[in-house]
Design a protein around this motif. Structure first.
Motif, PDB file in Angstrom:
ATOM      1  N   PRO A   1      41.448  34.502  42.851  1.00  0.00           N
ATOM      2  CA  PRO A   1      41.448  35.911  42.466  1.00  0.00           C
ATOM      3  C   PRO A   1      42.056  36.107  41.086  1.00  0.00           C
ATOM      4  O   PRO A   1      43.003  35.419  40.704  1.00  0.00           O
TER       5      PRO A   1
ATOM      6  N   ALA B   1      47.809  51.870  50.669  1.00  0.00           N
ATOM      7  CA  ALA B   1      46.430  52.168  50.248  1.00  0.00           C
ATOM      8  C   ALA B   1      46.128  53.657  50.256  1.00  0.00           C
ATOM      9  O   ALA B   1      45.044  54.068  49.819  1.00  0.00           O
TER      10      ALA B   1
ATOM     11  N   VAL C   1      41.927  53.410  44.533  1.00  0.00           N
ATOM     12  CA  VAL C   1      40.924  52.350  44.538  1.00  0.00           C
ATOM     13  C   VAL C   1      41.463  51.229  45.430  1.00  0.00           C
ATOM     14  O   VAL C   1      42.591  50.760  45.237  1.00  0.00           O
ATOM     15  N   THR C   2      40.658  50.812  46.424  1.00  0.00           N
ATOM     16  CA  THR C   2      41.121  49.828  47.401  1.00  0.00           C
ATOM     17  C   THR C   2      40.165  48.650  47.471  1.00  0.00           C
ATOM     18  O   THR C   2      39.057  48.679  46.925  1.00  0.00           O
ATOM     19  N   GLU C   3      40.605  47.619  48.165  1.00  0.00           N
ATOM     20  CA  GLU C   3      39.792  46.445  48.431  1.00  0.00           C
ATOM     21  C   GLU C   3      40.198  45.892  49.786  1.00  0.00           C
ATOM     22  O   GLU C   3      41.207  46.320  50.366  1.00  0.00           O
ATOM     23  N   GLU C   4      39.397  44.956  50.305  1.00  0.00           N
ATOM     24  CA  GLU C   4      39.710  44.347  51.590  1.00  0.00           C
ATOM     25  C   GLU C   4      40.328  42.981  51.380  1.00  0.00           C
ATOM     26  O   GLU C   4      39.833  42.180  50.585  1.00  0.00           O
ATOM     27  N   ALA C   5      41.414  42.714  52.078  1.00  0.00           N
ATOM     28  CA  ALA C   5      42.091  41.420  51.997  1.00  0.00           C
ATOM     29  C   ALA C   5      42.628  41.072  53.374  1.00  0.00           C
ATOM     30  O   ALA C   5      43.377  41.854  53.956  1.00  0.00           O
TER      31      ALA C   5
ATOM     32  N   ILE D   1      42.674  46.970  54.535  1.00  0.00           N
ATOM     33  CA  ILE D   1      42.399  47.752  53.327  1.00  0.00           C
ATOM     34  C   ILE D   1      43.693  47.848  52.536  1.00  0.00           C
ATOM     35  O   ILE D   1      44.702  48.358  53.035  1.00  0.00           O
TER      36      ILE D   1
ATOM     37  N   GLU E   1      43.970  48.195  45.227  1.00  0.00           N
ATOM     38  CA  GLU E   1      43.672  47.255  44.141  1.00  0.00           C
ATOM     39  C   GLU E   1      44.725  47.446  43.052  1.00  0.00           C
ATOM     40  O   GLU E   1      44.949  48.560  42.582  1.00  0.00           O
TER      41      GLU E   1
ATOM     42  N   LYS F   1      45.931  47.649  39.607  1.00  0.00           N
ATOM     43  CA  LYS F   1      45.293  47.859  38.308  1.00  0.00           C
ATOM     44  C   LYS F   1      46.072  47.198  37.178  1.00  0.00           C
ATOM     45  O   LYS F   1      45.498  46.769  36.177  1.00  0.00           O
TER      46      LYS F   1
END
Length: 219
Positions: free
Chosen positions: A41, A110, A193-197, A201, A204, A206
């Motif tokens: 990543p 999140a 703004v989010t992401e999956e890990a 959830i 993200e 920045k």
């Protein structure tokens, strides 16, 4: 005598497999077993004191981190010592927002649309009884609101106990916002703004901001 048909005393020639071929086959097998090739990543951009970050809903300048001494209310009361994070924040939205608080649990990071909720990780961590208290500086004193288009100084303050040394620096993981519909709600609004890990959830990150802690002036 005639030899029986099909008989032969010649042995078959061995098949030679190049060593590089074996290495390649082994590597492919291990890669397949481990789930394929994965890219590491990307690290979030690293920012320092004075940097400005466009968070979507907010434009934020990371002013400084400092030690603040507040004199006692009387000759018999002790001075209070704080360590502060100082920001200049402009609300880019059309509505007044709350200054807010940094998330206290990972599962809450999140969510939230206040400015301080975007400070999704503050290192080092302080005990719960140290704060933080978060406020914006206004002409009449302190406020918990950020008005549209107005640049405000925001303070995130932690109390230092007697004999406590301030940290040498703070590291902040800062999230951004986007104006878009939610997962179950088609209404467009500002949200992180989010992401999956790992099936969760998460916000993200920045930018990752490092602020050295400086000696400050008495309040």
């Amino acid at each position: 005598m005639t030899e029986p048909s099909g008989g032969s005393d010649r042995q078959g020639r061995p098949v030679v497999v190049p060593a590089l071929g074996l290495v390649a086959v082994t590597a492919i097998g291990v890669t397949a077993l481990m789930g394929g090739l994965r890219e590491a990543p990307d690290e979030p951009p690293a920012l320092a004191k004075g940097a400005v970050l466009d968070q979507g809903r907010y434009s934020t300048r990371f002013v400084q981190s400092r030690v603040r001494v507040v004199p006692g209310d009387s000759p018999f009361s002790e001075d209070r010592r704080f360590v502060e994070l100082v920001f200049e924040v402009t609300n880019k939205g059309d509505e007044t927002t709350s200054v807010g608080l940094p998330p206290t649990k990972e599962e809450h990071a999140a969510f939230g649309e206040s400015f301080a909720s975007s400070l999704v990780k503050i290192s080092p961590a302080f005990p719960a009884d140290a704060g933080p208290s978060v406020f914006a500086v206004a002409k009449g004193g302190e406020t918990r609101q950020l008005h549209p288009g107005v640049k405000s100084t925001v303070i995130v303050r932690y109390r230092l106990g007697a004999g406590d040394k301030p940290p040498a620096k703070f590291t902040l993981d800062v999230a951004g916002f986007a104006y878009e519909p939610g997962f179950n709600d088609p209404t467009e609004r500002w949200q992180k703004v989010t992401e999956e890990a790992a099936g969760k959830i998460v916000p993200e990150v920045k930018a990752r901001v490092t602020l050295p802690v400086e000696e400050g002036e008495p309040a």
